[in-house]
Design an enzyme around this catalytic site. Sequence first.
Site, PDB file in Angstrom:
ATOM      1  N   THR A 146       0.821  -1.209   0.000  1.00 49.24           N
ATOM      2  CA  THR A 146       0.000   0.000   0.000  1.00 49.24           C
ATOM      3  C   THR A 146       0.856   1.261   0.000  1.00 49.24           C
ATOM      4  OG1 THR A 146      -1.575   1.270   1.357  1.00 49.24           O
ATOM      5  CG2 THR A 146      -0.086  -0.194   2.517  1.00 49.24           C
ATOM      6  N   ASP A 147       0.280   2.347  -0.498  1.00 49.20           N
ATOM      7  CA  ASP A 147       0.980   3.636  -0.428  1.00 49.20           C
ATOM      8  C   ASP A 147       1.002   4.209   0.982  1.00 49.20           C
ATOM      9  OD1 ASP A 147      -1.723   4.297  -0.233  1.00 49.20           O
ATOM     10  OD2 ASP A 147      -1.687   5.788  -1.841  1.00 49.20           O
ATOM     11  N   GLU A 148       0.196   3.645   1.882  1.00 51.07           N
ATOM     12  CA  GLU A 148       0.131   4.188   3.238  1.00 51.07           C
ATOM     13  C   GLU A 148       1.430   4.003   4.013  1.00 51.07           C
ATOM     14  OE1 GLU A 148      -3.453   3.742   5.514  1.00 51.07           O
ATOM     15  OE2 GLU A 148      -4.590   3.152   3.733  1.00 51.07           O
ATOM     16  N   TYR A 172      -2.031  -0.259  10.997  1.00 49.16           N
ATOM     17  CA  TYR A 172      -2.140  -0.953   9.706  1.00 49.16           C
ATOM     18  C   TYR A 172      -0.941  -0.651   8.823  1.00 49.16           C
ATOM     19  CZ  TYR A 172      -3.253  -1.356   4.752  1.00 49.16           C
ATOM     20  OH  TYR A 172      -3.184  -1.619   3.417  1.00 49.16           O
ATOM     21  N   LYS A 176       2.170  -3.122   7.419  1.00 48.64           N
ATOM     22  CA  LYS A 176       2.483  -3.309   6.005  1.00 48.64           C
ATOM     23  C   LYS A 176       3.923  -2.874   5.701  1.00 48.64           C
ATOM     24  CE  LYS A 176       0.276  -4.566   3.063  1.00 48.64           C
ATOM     25  NZ  LYS A 176       0.062  -5.928   2.495  1.00 48.64           N
TER      26      LYS A 176
END
Length: 374
Positions: A146-148, A172, A176
């Site tokens: 993810t870009d998060e 979260y 990741k």
Amino acid sequence: MSQAIQDNVHLPATRRLLITGGAGFIGANFVHHWHRAYPGDRLVILDALTYAGNLQNLESLLEEENIRFVQGDICDRPSLDSLLREEAIDTLVHFAAESHVDRSIFGPAAFVQTNVLGTFTLLEAFRDHWNEQQQPDHYRFHHVSTDEVYGSLGPNDPAFSETTPYAPNSPYSASKAGSDHLVRAYHHTYGLPTLITNCSNNYGPYQFPEKLIPLMCINILLGRPLPVYGDGQNVRDWLYVGDHCSALEAVLTRGIPGEVYNIGGNNEVKNLDLVQALCDLMDELAPQLPVRPSRNLITFVKDRPGHDRRYAIDATKIKAQLGWTPAETWQTGLRRTVEWYLAHPFWWQPLLSKKLTLPYTSAEFSDLFQTTRC
């Protein structure tokens, strides 16, 4: 691996894929995409079928000769070893993850267990399997992220690139980020042929109704408030799931092991603008709504802790190296998505409550989604 070496890698005529989390939102869409593109490939789908895994997402495929579904846990090493060996897997595509930020705030342990320890277990099992086969160069371990992991951007900051430092801000995104680092380390330490992709916010068919777009569609149909965090000015880059799947195909078939590719939709949109666009589409496409115009349902609520302000993806690398660009704008993708949810109430109704059928009343609405916001 250099580009010249990559060009000379002998790729098999057919592949044997293990797809973790393949009954979830993105995983199921990928299974459909890959089977259409490569019907001769063997697809083994591994999913624990927790709350977001749904066999209905794969219903039309489960009788196909080249597709097998296995209910299981990515932390179960003996089962992984047996599955990799029995099915002679050469390509592992790893979608399985806890992915909802709100859930990670209230229950972070599951995110560490699945996203970090689960990825570690998969890496160890695949590394042993790869070594047993004497390290064939066409094997791939593709980690979908993810870009998060990159944190939050200011209004004028450049978009996230593959070299942006990691700065995760939620349990979260931290879990990741940890899994990304493990995958990278297994390539650099052991030579494992890994690929990492970091994508922006996905939307489209089969998305569990706690996420922004399906949640808003369903709340509009029920005449319930549309809760928007803070001032609604948080920005996300929206990627239609079909475009994401085509990008994953490009990376799996042409990507260079050890590389990271960012996948974005080139669609930066403020949350409030997105919700308003959804309201307008629903007003147009749904003939009998309990509240019209549905923009009247928009309700601003207290912001969630650690809410990142802006995400944006620089997808220059995947375009330049692999020739991929998204096909959908957020307007065209949003219309396709709304049309899908309107046409498939039989899919999402059981996810609200097995006892409910349309039309719902306010008292009947499932508590599960009342605290989930964008």
